[in-house]
Design a protein around this motif. Structure first.
Motif, PDB file in Angstrom:
ATOM      1  N   GLY A   1       0.834  -1.194   0.000  1.00 33.18           N
ATOM      2  CA  GLY A   1       0.000   0.000   0.000  1.00 33.18           C
ATOM      3  C   GLY A   1       0.869   1.245   0.000  1.00 33.18           C
ATOM      4  N   ASN A   2       0.223   2.402   0.060  1.00 35.14           N
ATOM      5  CA  ASN A   2       0.954   3.659   0.067  1.00 35.14           C
ATOM      6  C   ASN A   2       0.173   4.684   0.885  1.00 35.14           C
ATOM      7  N   LEU A   3       0.718   5.050   2.038  1.00 37.79           N
ATOM      8  CA  LEU A   3       0.049   6.014   2.908  1.00 37.79           C
ATOM      9  C   LEU A   3      -0.071   7.388   2.273  1.00 37.79           C
ATOM     10  N   ASP A   4       0.783   7.688   1.289  1.00 37.81           N
ATOM     11  CA  ASP A   4       0.722   8.994   0.635  1.00 37.81           C
ATOM     12  C   ASP A   4      -0.570   9.180  -0.159  1.00 37.81           C
ATOM     13  N   LEU A   5      -1.261   8.080  -0.450  1.00 32.10           N
ATOM     14  CA  LEU A   5      -2.494   8.170  -1.231  1.00 32.10           C
ATOM     15  C   LEU A   5      -3.721   8.511  -0.387  1.00 32.10           C
ATOM     16  N   ILE A   6      -3.571   8.465   0.942  1.00 32.78           N
ATOM     17  CA  ILE A   6      -4.692   8.823   1.821  1.00 32.78           C
ATOM     18  C   ILE A   6      -4.894  10.327   1.741  1.00 32.78           C
ATOM     19  N   GLU A   7      -6.155  10.738   1.673  1.00 32.53           N
ATOM     20  CA  GLU A   7      -6.459  12.164   1.580  1.00 32.53           C
ATOM     21  C   GLU A   7      -5.886  12.918   2.773  1.00 32.53           C
ATOM     22  N   THR A   8      -5.566  14.178   2.554  1.00 35.32           N
ATOM     23  CA  THR A   8      -5.092  15.030   3.635  1.00 35.32           C
ATOM     24  C   THR A   8      -6.282  15.386   4.511  1.00 35.32           C
ATOM     25  N   ASN A   9      -6.185  15.025   5.773  1.00 34.26           N
ATOM     26  CA  ASN A   9      -7.276  15.253   6.704  1.00 34.26           C
ATOM     27  C   ASN A   9      -6.656  15.460   8.085  1.00 34.26           C
ATOM     28  N   PRO A  10      -7.045  16.510   8.795  1.00 31.16           N
ATOM     29  CA  PRO A  10      -6.455  16.755  10.120  1.00 31.16           C
ATOM     30  C   PRO A  10      -6.768  15.646  11.131  1.00 31.16           C
ATOM     31  N   ASN A  11      -7.757  14.805  10.855  1.00 30.59           N
ATOM     32  CA  ASN A  11      -8.111  13.719  11.763  1.00 30.59           C
ATOM     33  C   ASN A  11      -7.322  12.440  11.490  1.00 30.59           C
ATOM     34  N   ILE A  12      -6.436  12.453  10.485  1.00 28.20           N
ATOM     35  CA  ILE A  12      -5.661  11.248  10.150  1.00 28.20           C
ATOM     36  C   ILE A  12      -4.187  11.509  10.400  1.00 28.20           C
ATOM     37  N   GLU A  13      -3.592  10.647  11.207  1.00 26.89           N
ATOM     38  CA  GLU A  13      -2.144  10.684  11.449  1.00 26.89           C
ATOM     39  C   GLU A  13      -1.534   9.481  10.740  1.00 26.89           C
ATOM     40  N   HIS A  14      -0.626   9.725   9.788  1.00 24.56           N
ATOM     41  CA  HIS A  14       0.015   8.662   9.010  1.00 24.56           C
ATOM     42  C   HIS A  14       1.298   8.211   9.691  1.00 24.56           C
ATOM     43  N   ILE A  15       1.457   6.905   9.858  1.00 26.81           N
ATOM     44  CA  ILE A  15       2.689   6.370  10.439  1.00 26.81           C
ATOM     45  C   ILE A  15       3.130   5.163   9.618  1.00 26.81           C
ATOM     46  N   THR A  16       4.352   5.225   9.114  1.00 25.95           N
ATOM     47  CA  THR A  16       4.906   4.099   8.377  1.00 25.95           C
ATOM     48  C   THR A  16       5.645   3.210   9.366  1.00 25.95           C
ATOM     49  N   CYS A  17       5.135   2.013   9.573  1.00 29.00           N
ATOM     50  CA  CYS A  17       5.770   1.051  10.458  1.00 29.00           C
ATOM     51  C   CYS A  17       5.193  -0.333  10.193  1.00 29.00           C
ATOM     52  N   ASP A  18       5.887  -1.330  10.680  1.00 30.73           N
ATOM     53  CA  ASP A  18       5.427  -2.713  10.581  1.00 30.73           C
ATOM     54  C   ASP A  18       4.825  -3.092  11.929  1.00 30.73           C
ATOM     55  N   ILE A  19       3.670  -3.725  11.925  1.00 36.57           N
ATOM     56  CA  ILE A  19       3.027  -4.069  13.200  1.00 36.57           C
ATOM     57  C   ILE A  19       3.815  -5.129  13.963  1.00 36.57           C
ATOM     58  N   LEU A  20       4.789  -5.759  13.307  1.00 37.68           N
ATOM     59  CA  LEU A  20       5.646  -6.723  14.002  1.00 37.68           C
ATOM     60  C   LEU A  20       6.766  -6.036  14.784  1.00 37.68           C
ATOM     61  N   ASP A  21       6.958  -4.735  14.563  1.00 35.22           N
ATOM     62  CA  ASP A  21       7.964  -3.960  15.292  1.00 35.22           C
ATOM     63  C   ASP A  21       7.364  -3.547  16.636  1.00 35.22           C
ATOM     64  N   GLN A  22       7.536  -4.408  17.622  1.00 34.92           N
ATOM     65  CA  GLN A  22       6.894  -4.235  18.920  1.00 34.92           C
ATOM     66  C   GLN A  22       7.278  -2.914  19.593  1.00 34.92           C
ATOM     67  N   SER A  23       8.536  -2.528  19.531  1.00 38.81           N
ATOM     68  CA  SER A  23       8.957  -1.303  20.195  1.00 38.81           C
ATOM     69  C   SER A  23       8.294  -0.073  19.569  1.00 38.81           C
TER      70      SER A  23
END
Length: 80
Positions: free
Chosen positions: A52-74
Motif C-alpha cells: 500500500g501507500n500512505l501517501d495516497l490517503i487524503e489530507t485530513n487533520p483527523n488522520i495521522e500517518h505512520i509508516t511502520c510494521d506491526i511486528l515492530d513491537q517497540s
C-alpha cells in the motif's frame, strides 16, 4: 450502559473514537480511514508500505500517518 471504561475513546452520546487502522495504505484501509475521519473520528493510519501507500490517503487533520510494521513491537508500544 457505558460501552468502554475509557470515555475519551468511546463513541457514546456523540463522542468520537481514536481508531487504529493497520494496512491503511491499501484500497480498503484508505477508504475506511477517510470515511471514519470525515465522521469526526481520530485515525492512526499504520502501513509498512510494502504493497500500500500512505501517501495516497487524503489530507485530513483527523488522520495521522505512520509508516511502520506491526511486528515492530517497540514502535507499536511507543505509539500508545
Amino acid at each position: 450502559m457505558e460501552l468502554f471504561q475509557n470515555k475519551q475513546y468511546c463513541f457514546y452520546k456523540g463522542r468520537s473514537m481514536r481508531i487504529v487502522i493497520t494496512g491503511a495504505g491499501g484500497f480498503i484501509g484508505r477508504a475506511l480511514a477517510s470515511s471514519l475521519a470525515n465522521k469526526g473520528h481520530q485515525i492512526l493510519a499504520l502501513d509498512n508500505n510494502s504493497r500500500g501507500n500512505l501517501d495516497l490517503i487524503e489530507t485530513n487533520p483527523n488522520i495521522e500517518h505512520i509508516t511502520c510494521d506491526i511486528l515492530d513491537q517497540s514502535k507499536i508500544i511507543s505509539l500508545t
